[in-house]
Motif scaffolding. Structure first.
Motif, PDB file in Angstrom:
ATOM      1  N   ARG A 136      39.353   8.946  -3.293  1.00  0.00           N
ATOM      2  CA  ARG A 136      40.814   8.937  -3.322  1.00  0.00           C
ATOM      3  C   ARG A 136      41.382   7.692  -4.003  1.00  0.00           C
ATOM      4  N   ALA A 195      39.770  14.641  -5.271  1.00  0.00           N
ATOM      5  CA  ALA A 195      39.049  15.295  -4.177  1.00  0.00           C
ATOM      6  C   ALA A 195      37.811  15.966  -4.751  1.00  0.00           C
ATOM      7  N   PRO A 225      44.668  15.906  -0.935  1.00  0.00           N
ATOM      8  CA  PRO A 225      43.379  15.406  -0.447  1.00  0.00           C
ATOM      9  C   PRO A 225      42.854  16.149   0.775  1.00  0.00           C
ATOM     10  N   ASP A 228      39.248  17.946   1.230  1.00  0.00           N
ATOM     11  CA  ASP A 228      37.972  17.289   1.518  1.00  0.00           C
ATOM     12  C   ASP A 228      37.719  17.104   3.011  1.00  0.00           C
TER      13      ASP A 228
END
Length: 300
Positions: A136, A195, A225, A228
């Motif tokens: 990230r 991601a 994100p 993930d």
């Protein structure tokens, strides 16, 4: 298992084809032994080449784009991540009856973790969170989007269609309630970030209980994100999910979206791969059971 066809448009790939491709395009590696690898992967066939290399070939047209994608982006991402990732060492082209590009990577030691027999789940949870955080932090301004960058609502039709196919297999009423709960989560409003987008047991390697590598960056890109977070349910046991969540820093909305992603992916995978990929189908069932149990705990 890996030799089974999982898609109607797959091409035939075997060790003799790989030997011919290597001999014609990478003569420096000609003569190295070629061994097909057992894998629960759905998009690419994998062959070990000698002791230090692995060949990755798309199984069907839909997987072709991932070859160029990995070749382009792994060189950017790899040095910025805390564990090993595939290193492209060669780019093959269509040849000898094989119609698409393909790749040669360096071999990565490790094995896929057994979901129900993790040696050090708390440690693994922290290390996976460290991988996600590091990914990230990579500059995302010029990164590619990925097909899992969409809001959960964009998957509603496909998820409900999969649920309809699973009548009598899962508790469709309870699972529908789970899905609708996830759809109510606020959408991601922050900037897009990198991601992996397919963080699952088959794409994680461990050695002596520690995270040693993450593989298959074919759909990696920038977006929400939350995707993930799926590893919290497809790999990590309930007792260490809070360790992972705290280390990642997921708020309630992101966690709820991650839960929705884990559910949607598993529901869509299960009927599609039920007869052709028993490992992936079993993991999909595992995720659904984990989410139902967690939902019951939250309601209680």
């Amino acid at each position: 298992m890996c030799a089974l066809k999982m898609h109607a448009d797959e091409v035939e790939i075997d060790a003799s084809l790989v030997r011919r491709l290597i001999a014609r395009q990478f003569p420096e590696w000609a003569g190295l032994p070629v061994e097909r690898l057992e894998s629960a992967g759905t998009e690419n066939a994998m062959f070990r080449l000698g002791g230090d290399l692995v060949v990755r070939l798309p199984r069907h047209p839909g997987a072709v784009g991932s070859i160029e994608h990995e070749q382009r982006w792994l060189s950017l991402l790899g040095p910025r991540l805390p564990v090993a990732v595939p290193e492209p060492l060669g780019r093959g082209g269509a040849d000898d009856g094989f119609p698409w590009p393909w790749s040669v990577y360096g071999w990565l030691d490790g094995r896929n973790p057994a979901v129900d027999a993790l040696e050090a789940p708390g440690t693994l949870a922290g290390e996976l969170a460290g991988f996600v955080r590091a990914l990230r932090r990579v500059e995302a301004a010029n990164g590619p989007s990925h097909y899992r960058a969409v809001p959960l609502s964009a998957r509603d039709t496909a998820t409900r269609a999969a649920l309809a196919r699973l009548g009598g297999t899962v508790d469709t009423e309870a699972v529908t309630a789970l899905w609708e709960d996830a759809l109510r989560a606020p959408e991601h409003t922050g900037p897009p970030v990198w991601a992996h987008a397919d963080l699952s047991p088959g794409n994680v390697l461990v050695a002596e209980g520690r995270l040693s590598a993450v593989i298959d960056f074919g759909c990696t890109g920038v977006g929400d994100p939350a995707v993930d977070l799926i590893v919290a349910w497809n790999l990590l046991p309930a007792g260490v999910r809070d360790i992972f969540r705290e280390a990642v820093g997921a708020d309630d909305a992101e966690w709820a979206r991650g839960r929705g992603w884990a559910l949607s992916i598993s529901l869509i995978q299960l009927p599609y791969y039920r007869d052709t990929n028993p490992v992936l189908a079993a993991n999909s069932r595992h995720v659904i059971r984990e989410l139902l149990a967690e939902h019951g705990d939250r309601r209680a």
